[in-house]
Motif scaffolding. Structure first.
Motif, PDB file in Angstrom:
ATOM      1  N   THR A   1      -6.210  -6.647  27.741  1.00 23.33           N
ATOM      2  CA  THR A   1      -5.814  -5.273  27.571  1.00 23.33           C
ATOM      3  C   THR A   1      -5.718  -4.540  28.598  1.00 23.33           C
ATOM      4  O   THR A   1      -6.738  -4.811  29.657  1.00 23.33           O
ATOM      5  CB  THR A   1      -7.130  -4.749  26.619  1.00 23.33           C
ATOM      6  N   THR A   2      -4.800  -3.535  28.933  1.00 25.20           N
ATOM      7  CA  THR A   2      -4.809  -2.466  29.933  1.00 25.20           C
ATOM      8  C   THR A   2      -5.942  -1.676  29.681  1.00 25.20           C
ATOM      9  O   THR A   2      -5.881  -0.896  28.721  1.00 25.20           O
ATOM     10  CB  THR A   2      -3.469  -1.968  30.077  1.00 25.20           C
ATOM     11  N   THR A   3      -7.062  -1.282  30.512  1.00 23.33           N
ATOM     12  CA  THR A   3      -8.180  -0.405  30.298  1.00 23.33           C
ATOM     13  C   THR A   3      -7.876   0.941  30.935  1.00 23.33           C
ATOM     14  O   THR A   3      -8.642   1.754  30.522  1.00 23.33           O
ATOM     15  CB  THR A   3      -9.439  -0.880  30.484  1.00 23.33           C
ATOM     16  N   ARG A   4      -7.036   0.967  31.824  1.00 27.61           N
ATOM     17  CA  ARG A   4      -6.923   2.097  32.537  1.00 27.61           C
ATOM     18  C   ARG A   4      -5.717   2.821  32.014  1.00 27.61           C
ATOM     19  O   ARG A   4      -4.473   2.714  32.374  1.00 27.61           O
ATOM     20  CB  ARG A   4      -6.713   2.003  34.136  1.00 27.61           C
TER      21      ARG A   4
ATOM     22  N   MET B   1       2.340  -5.957  15.671  1.00 25.01           N
ATOM     23  CA  MET B   1       3.410  -5.147  16.513  1.00 25.01           C
ATOM     24  C   MET B   1       4.592  -5.605  15.956  1.00 25.01           C
ATOM     25  O   MET B   1       5.473  -4.766  15.653  1.00 25.01           O
ATOM     26  CB  MET B   1       3.527  -5.644  17.979  1.00 25.01           C
ATOM     27  N   THR B   2       4.806  -6.666  15.447  1.00 24.89           N
ATOM     28  CA  THR B   2       5.950  -7.082  14.566  1.00 24.89           C
ATOM     29  C   THR B   2       6.219  -6.541  13.291  1.00 24.89           C
ATOM     30  O   THR B   2       7.230  -5.837  13.055  1.00 24.89           O
ATOM     31  CB  THR B   2       6.005  -8.806  14.579  1.00 24.89           C
ATOM     32  N   GLU B   3       5.038  -6.548  12.729  1.00 29.13           N
ATOM     33  CA  GLU B   3       5.336  -5.892  11.293  1.00 29.13           C
ATOM     34  C   GLU B   3       5.463  -4.479  11.351  1.00 29.13           C
ATOM     35  O   GLU B   3       6.495  -3.932  10.406  1.00 29.13           O
ATOM     36  CB  GLU B   3       3.742  -6.104  10.360  1.00 29.13           C
ATOM     37  N   GLU B   4       5.000  -3.689  12.382  1.00 31.14           N
ATOM     38  CA  GLU B   4       5.123  -2.201  12.493  1.00 31.14           C
ATOM     39  C   GLU B   4       6.410  -1.997  13.314  1.00 31.14           C
ATOM     40  O   GLU B   4       6.413  -0.709  13.572  1.00 31.14           O
ATOM     41  CB  GLU B   4       3.801  -1.651  13.009  1.00 31.14           C
ATOM     42  N   LYS B   5       6.745  -2.893  14.051  1.00 25.12           N
ATOM     43  CA  LYS B   5       7.910  -2.702  14.825  1.00 25.12           C
ATOM     44  C   LYS B   5       7.812  -1.637  15.877  1.00 25.12           C
ATOM     45  O   LYS B   5       8.584  -0.901  16.225  1.00 25.12           O
ATOM     46  CB  LYS B   5       9.437  -2.000  13.982  1.00 25.12           C
ATOM     47  N   VAL B   6       6.812  -2.105  16.757  1.00 26.69           N
ATOM     48  CA  VAL B   6       6.149  -1.255  17.711  1.00 26.69           C
ATOM     49  C   VAL B   6       5.925  -2.228  19.167  1.00 26.69           C
ATOM     50  O   VAL B   6       5.775  -3.538  18.933  1.00 26.69           O
ATOM     51  CB  VAL B   6       4.903  -0.512  17.792  1.00 26.69           C
ATOM     52  N   GLY B   7       5.992  -1.526  20.331  1.00 29.83           N
ATOM     53  CA  GLY B   7       5.634  -2.530  21.319  1.00 29.83           C
ATOM     54  C   GLY B   7       4.428  -2.433  21.954  1.00 29.83           C
ATOM     55  O   GLY B   7       4.210  -2.992  22.979  1.00 29.83           O
ATOM     56  N   ALA B   8       3.437  -1.608  21.450  1.00 31.95           N
ATOM     57  CA  ALA B   8       1.989  -1.581  21.942  1.00 31.95           C
ATOM     58  C   ALA B   8       1.294  -1.189  21.057  1.00 31.95           C
ATOM     59  O   ALA B   8       1.595  -0.514  19.851  1.00 31.95           O
ATOM     60  CB  ALA B   8       2.120  -0.574  22.854  1.00 31.95           C
ATOM     61  N   LEU B   9      -0.165  -1.470  20.873  1.00 32.16           N
ATOM     62  CA  LEU B   9      -1.193  -1.053  20.133  1.00 32.16           C
ATOM     63  C   LEU B   9      -2.203  -0.582  20.951  1.00 32.16           C
ATOM     64  O   LEU B   9      -2.432  -0.924  21.846  1.00 32.16           O
ATOM     65  CB  LEU B   9      -1.575  -2.267  19.286  1.00 32.16           C
ATOM     66  N   ALA B  10      -2.895   0.662  20.258  1.00 34.69           N
ATOM     67  CA  ALA B  10      -4.163   1.161  20.855  1.00 34.69           C
ATOM     68  C   ALA B  10      -5.228   0.168  20.764  1.00 34.69           C
ATOM     69  O   ALA B  10      -5.217  -0.373  19.581  1.00 34.69           O
ATOM     70  CB  ALA B  10      -4.491   2.448  20.376  1.00 34.69           C
ATOM     71  N   VAL B  11      -6.185  -0.183  21.569  1.00 35.53           N
ATOM     72  CA  VAL B  11      -7.140  -0.928  21.486  1.00 35.53           C
ATOM     73  C   VAL B  11      -8.526   0.013  21.204  1.00 35.53           C
ATOM     74  O   VAL B  11      -8.633   0.873  22.011  1.00 35.53           O
ATOM     75  CB  VAL B  11      -7.683  -1.823  22.468  1.00 35.53           C
TER      76      VAL B  11
ATOM     77  N   ILE C   1      -5.062  -0.411  25.859  1.00 38.46           N
ATOM     78  CA  ILE C   1      -3.728  -0.708  25.197  1.00 38.46           C
ATOM     79  C   ILE C   1      -3.451  -2.047  25.210  1.00 38.46           C
ATOM     80  O   ILE C   1      -3.472  -2.846  26.529  1.00 38.46           O
ATOM     81  CB  ILE C   1      -2.749   0.436  25.784  1.00 38.46           C
ATOM     82  N   ILE C   2      -2.966  -2.704  24.457  1.00 33.61           N
ATOM     83  CA  ILE C   2      -2.100  -3.874  24.619  1.00 33.61           C
ATOM     84  C   ILE C   2      -0.718  -3.770  24.257  1.00 33.61           C
ATOM     85  O   ILE C   2      -0.099  -3.354  23.108  1.00 33.61           O
ATOM     86  CB  ILE C   2      -3.206  -5.080  23.445  1.00 33.61           C
ATOM     87  N   THR C   3       0.158  -4.358  25.120  1.00 33.94           N
ATOM     88  CA  THR C   3       1.717  -4.131  24.933  1.00 33.94           C
ATOM     89  C   THR C   3       2.196  -5.842  24.917  1.00 33.94           C
ATOM     90  O   THR C   3       1.683  -6.657  25.020  1.00 33.94           O
ATOM     91  CB  THR C   3       2.128  -3.459  26.319  1.00 33.94           C
ATOM     92  N   GLU C   4       3.398  -5.663  24.278  1.00 33.61           N
ATOM     93  CA  GLU C   4       4.468  -6.833  24.607  1.00 33.61           C
ATOM     94  C   GLU C   4       4.459  -7.468  26.006  1.00 33.61           C
ATOM     95  O   GLU C   4       4.222  -8.867  25.983  1.00 33.61           O
ATOM     96  CB  GLU C   4       5.807  -6.440  24.338  1.00 33.61           C
ATOM     97  N   ARG C   5       4.401  -6.777  27.144  1.00 31.47           N
ATOM     98  CA  ARG C   5       4.095  -7.246  28.301  1.00 31.47           C
ATOM     99  C   ARG C   5       2.904  -8.199  28.497  1.00 31.47           C
ATOM    100  O   ARG C   5       2.680  -9.329  29.139  1.00 31.47           O
ATOM    101  CB  ARG C   5       4.182  -6.198  29.511  1.00 31.47           C
TER     102      ARG C   5
END
Length: 124
Positions: A71-74, A27-37, A46-50
């Protein structure tokens, strides 16, 4: 405006068995706040900064904890042809800041509240 004109193309993701520290680094390298799992090319969550903050608050070791544990699965998604204002309303109502964007059932990118705020700024 359509989400297809606003979203960030490209699938940035990780696997459920990746370590939280690896997801945070990506996330840091890509400068994003979330990644798809992902499981192959299917989004399973989805996994987020939160989520990373929750892991730290739970006193888990992000160096060894798996992404799957937080991971948030919904996962809600947005379609390429959806109206950006409707998507923004859904995100506000659900209290989420990132939505994967799908095209014909395949994830093609992500839209964030920041993307939608920028659109609002540009169009006013």
């Amino acid at each position: 405006m359509r989400i297809g004109n606003v979203y960030r193309p490209g699938v940035l993701g990780c696997q459920a068995d990746d370590r939280l520290s690896d997801a945070a680094r990506r996330m840091t390298e890509e400068k994003v706040g979330a990644l798809a799992v992902l499981d192959g090319d299917q989004i399973t969550g989805i996994i987020t900064e939160r989520d990373l903050v929750s892991a730290v608050a739970a006193a888990d070791d992000p160096g060894s904890a798996a992404v799957a544990a937080y991971t948030t699965t919904r996962v809600q998604t947005a379609g390429m042809d959806e109206d950006s204002q409707q998507v923004a309303r859904r995100m506000l109502d659900a209290g989420i800041r990132h939505l994967p964007v799908e095209d014909h059932g395949r994830m093609v990118g992500m839209v964030s509240m920041r993307d939608l705020l920028a659109l609002e700024t540009w169009t006013t």
